[in-house]
Design an enzyme around this catalytic site. Structure first.
Site, PDB file in Angstrom:
ATOM      1  N   ASP A  32       0.827  -1.198   0.000  1.00 19.65           N
ATOM      2  CA  ASP A  32       0.000   0.000   0.000  1.00 19.65           C
ATOM      3  C   ASP A  32       0.872   1.263   0.000  1.00 19.65           C
ATOM      4  O   ASP A  32       1.722   1.436   0.858  1.00 19.65           O
ATOM      5  CB  ASP A  32      -0.888  -0.024   1.255  1.00 19.65           C
ATOM      6  CG  ASP A  32      -2.085   0.899   1.169  1.00 19.65           C
ATOM      7  OD1 ASP A  32      -1.959   1.991   0.597  1.00 19.65           O
ATOM      8  OD2 ASP A  32      -3.149   0.534   1.709  1.00 19.65           O
ATOM      9  N   THR A  72      -6.900   3.608  -1.740  1.00 19.71           N
ATOM     10  CA  THR A  72      -6.678   2.199  -1.427  1.00 19.71           C
ATOM     11  C   THR A  72      -7.746   1.285  -2.023  1.00 19.71           C
ATOM     12  O   THR A  72      -7.435   0.285  -2.680  1.00 19.71           O
ATOM     13  CB  THR A  72      -6.611   2.001   0.087  1.00 19.71           C
ATOM     14  OG1 THR A  72      -5.464   2.700   0.597  1.00 19.71           O
ATOM     15  CG2 THR A  72      -6.503   0.533   0.454  1.00 19.71           C
ATOM     16  N   ASN A  93     -12.467   5.141  -1.278  1.00 15.06           N
ATOM     17  CA  ASN A  93     -12.581   4.445   0.009  1.00 15.06           C
ATOM     18  C   ASN A  93     -13.984   4.639   0.573  1.00 15.06           C
ATOM     19  O   ASN A  93     -14.536   3.763   1.239  1.00 15.06           O
ATOM     20  CB  ASN A  93     -11.547   4.968   0.999  1.00 15.06           C
ATOM     21  CG  ASN A  93     -10.129   4.601   0.618  1.00 15.06           C
ATOM     22  OD1 ASN A  93      -9.900   3.654  -0.131  1.00 15.06           O
ATOM     23  ND2 ASN A  93      -9.169   5.359   1.128  1.00 15.06           N
ATOM     24  N   ASP A 153      -9.146  -3.913   6.061  1.00 16.56           N
ATOM     25  CA  ASP A 153     -10.265  -4.733   5.585  1.00 16.56           C
ATOM     26  C   ASP A 153     -10.540  -4.478   4.107  1.00 16.56           C
ATOM     27  O   ASP A 153     -10.782  -5.408   3.336  1.00 16.56           O
ATOM     28  CB  ASP A 153     -11.523  -4.496   6.434  1.00 16.56           C
ATOM     29  CG  ASP A 153     -11.899  -3.031   6.623  1.00 16.56           C
ATOM     30  OD1 ASP A 153     -11.453  -2.163   5.851  1.00 16.56           O
ATOM     31  OD2 ASP A 153     -12.659  -2.746   7.583  1.00 16.56           O
ATOM     32  N   ASP A 293       1.485   2.340   4.008  1.00 13.91           N
ATOM     33  CA  ASP A 293       0.596   3.482   3.816  1.00 13.91           C
ATOM     34  C   ASP A 293       0.512   4.330   5.074  1.00 13.91           C
ATOM     35  O   ASP A 293       0.596   5.568   5.008  1.00 13.91           O
ATOM     36  CB  ASP A 293      -0.795   2.984   3.420  1.00 13.91           C
ATOM     37  CG  ASP A 293      -1.750   4.111   3.076  1.00 13.91           C
ATOM     38  OD1 ASP A 293      -1.517   4.793   2.064  1.00 13.91           O
ATOM     39  OD2 ASP A 293      -2.727   4.317   3.818  1.00 13.91           O
TER      40      ASP A 293
END
Length: 541
Positions: A32, A72, A93, A153, A293
């Site tokens: 990420d 993401t 997101n 998640d 990230d």
């Protein structure tokens, strides 16, 4: 550029009969916020996994998340589905649900409770509108196993797809790896044993110190930089327990390399416990390394913390590949490494290097918009009091009122024109312009690829390059179509892969069809991406 594309095309058109036998396992590692330049900038300090992939793999140097909202959730969904956010539905997101008139999280699902914690918000791929490469594999080969693990998640779920054998992610307030009832009703014994092993607590004692000697961090700026983290605790060593940035150790852990170390250890246990890669039915494993990230947001890409993370990731990945060599068999598995997006260097860092760059706080953005709102309403003959949200852009709606569509369109056009005059704004794109496919201004096609009519703002705002919209006075972020956010790494390594460098421009939506060919299955015919399998395997006419 044309010559490079022709050369690439020359090796793509090889007969499918030359495809090598699928490996027993394909592993996809998504790091990420990994910028493409990290692979070259830190290359001299890689001694394990990243060095091995760079040496043995097909390295694509000009890869982009080719849509506007580089975040993401859409980044991982584009990797796994082979189509742009406009078609897979994961446009951010979060997004504004234009029917329910509320903010929606990419993987929220009230019907899918967290196993063992029904009070936690439910999670599933219910909002994903397309199947993933894992779903294609399960349809073609029901005996194949598909698993996904990660800290976040949304990363884990959107790569896993709709019908994996398992998806597990980190729970921030407990430090456990969890799943939801969408996937299963109870945890396997091995997951329960892992969560009770105490491994997650073992990182608290020593905290986070540099792995290499201090003088090895010449590739980064000075350790103390006031725009980092909380502006006070910006230097090594970093305490994980009692750090003022976090309310608890478990919440703080993902902002250190040890968050991803936990995930790689979990992945090793999963491979052993679930017999992944143990038979002739090719399996697929996704690993989402998300600590990068959190670290990048707090410390920025020129920080010693980011450098130390990638030095450690190289070792973590090397350890994981050595485990796979022993467990699955060297030469019996393939690996793909990529990322969901990049990141903007901190505006304060760019400014001192002579780049026109600055941080635009949310209040400043609101101050530029609120005064022109009433004028845009007046020009459109709307008198109803509006409600305003910032979700993937500017959302303006009129609760309880039936404002005619033509007036709303006029309002959006007038509002967009007014906002575009702000000094820090480069372009605005209205809902109607993106819906109807009008215009050919720069970046408009990228915004169309991030547009879904049920999940779009009224006005999408593109900041000037190197400008950052931020609700915080420190740190940095992404989510623009500029190269510093879109340019990502991509490496394929494994059986039959010809080591080499490929400089032609390719896109994240090309990854899923390439994985499909590596898995020996046929991808859907309507993808936005194309397979890179033939340049990967080095076949020629």
């Amino acid at each position: 550029m044309i010559g490079a594309l022709l050369a690439l095309a020359a090796v793509i058109g090889v007969a499918a009969s030359q495809q090598p036998e699928p490996p027993r396992l394909v592993v996809v590692v998504s790091v990420d916020q990994m910028r493409a330049d990290y692979f070259t900038r830190f290359n001299g300090q890689f001694v394990a996994g990243l060095r091995r992939l760079g040496r043995d793999g097909a390295v694509f140097t000009n890869v982009h998340q080719d849509h506007a909202v580089t975040a993401t959730a859409p980044g991982h969904a584009s990797i796994s589905t082979g189509v742009f956010p406009a078609r897979n539905g994961i446009v951010g997101n979060d997004w504004w649900d234009r029917t329910a008139l509320r903010r929606t999280y990419a993987v929220e699902d009230a019907a899918a409770a967290i196993v063992g914690d029904t009070a936690a918000p439910g999670r599933s791929p219910a909002n994903l509108l397309r199947e993933t490469v894992g779903d294609w594999l399960k349809q073609a080969s029901p005996a194949s196993k598909v698993f996904s693990v990660g800290i976040k998640d949304r990363s884990t779920i959107l790569m896993a797809g709709k019908k994996p054998d398992g998806a597990y992610w980190y729970q921030y307030d407990t430090g456990r790896l969890v799943t939801s009832t969408y996937y299963r009703d109870a945890y396997p014994e091995w997951v329960t044993k892992f969560n009770s092993s105490g491994l997650v607590d073992s990182f608290a004692r020593d905290g986070w110190e540099r792995l290499l000697p201090v003088d090895a961090y010449y590739l980064s700026r000075e350790d103390a930089f006031p725009s980092e983290a909380d502006g006070v605790e910006t230097t090594f060593p970093h305490s994980l327990n009692g750090d003022p940035l976090s309310a608890s150790y478990y919440q703080r852990l993902p902002s250190s390399p040890f968050g991803d170390q936990l995930i790689f250890e979990f992945a090793k246990v999963l491979v052993s416990a679930e017999d992944v890669g143990s038979d002739s039915a090719t399996d697929l494993l996704f690993v989402a390394a998300s600590a990068a990230d959190y670290i990048g947001h707090q410390y920025g890409p020129y920080s010693q913390e980011v450098q130390d993370y990638y030095v450690r990731l190289d070792r973590m990945l090397g350890d994981f590949l050595s485990f796979l060599d022993e467990r699955v068999g060297a030469g019996a598995y393939a690996v793909a490494l990529t990322s969901d997006h990049g990141v903007l260097p901190m505006p304060e860092e760019l400014a001192r290097r002579g780049v026109e760059s600055r941080r635009v706080g949310t209040p400043e953005l609101q101050e530029a918009i609120v005064p022109v709102l009433s004028d845009a309403m007046s020009k459109a003959d709307i008198s109803v009091q509006p409600a305003i949200q910032f979700v993937g852009g500017l959302v303006v709606y009129f609760p309880g009122a039936d404002v005619p569509a033509d007036k709303q369109r006029a309002f959006r056009e007038n509002l967009g024109q007014a906002i575009s005059q702000a000094q820090f704004v480069r372009e605005v794109f209205t809902y109607d312009e993106l819906l109807e496919g009008e215009g050919n201004r720069p970046f408009v096609e990228l915004y169309r690829r991030s547009f879904h009519p049920d999940r779009a703002p009224d006005v999408a705002i593109l900041m000037q390059e190197y400008y950052l919209i931020s609700a915080y006075p420190r740190g940095t972020s992404h989510e623009t179509p500029y190269p510093y956010d879109s340019h990502i790494p991509l490496i394929f390594a494994g059986p039959g892969v010809k080591p080499g460098r490929h400089d032609a421009r390719v896109r994240s939506v090309d990854i899923a069809p390439t994985l499909a060919e590596m898995l020996g299955i046929a991808p859907p015919a309507d993808l936005d991406g194309r397979s890179l399998a033939w340049p990967v395997w080095g076949r020629e006419h």
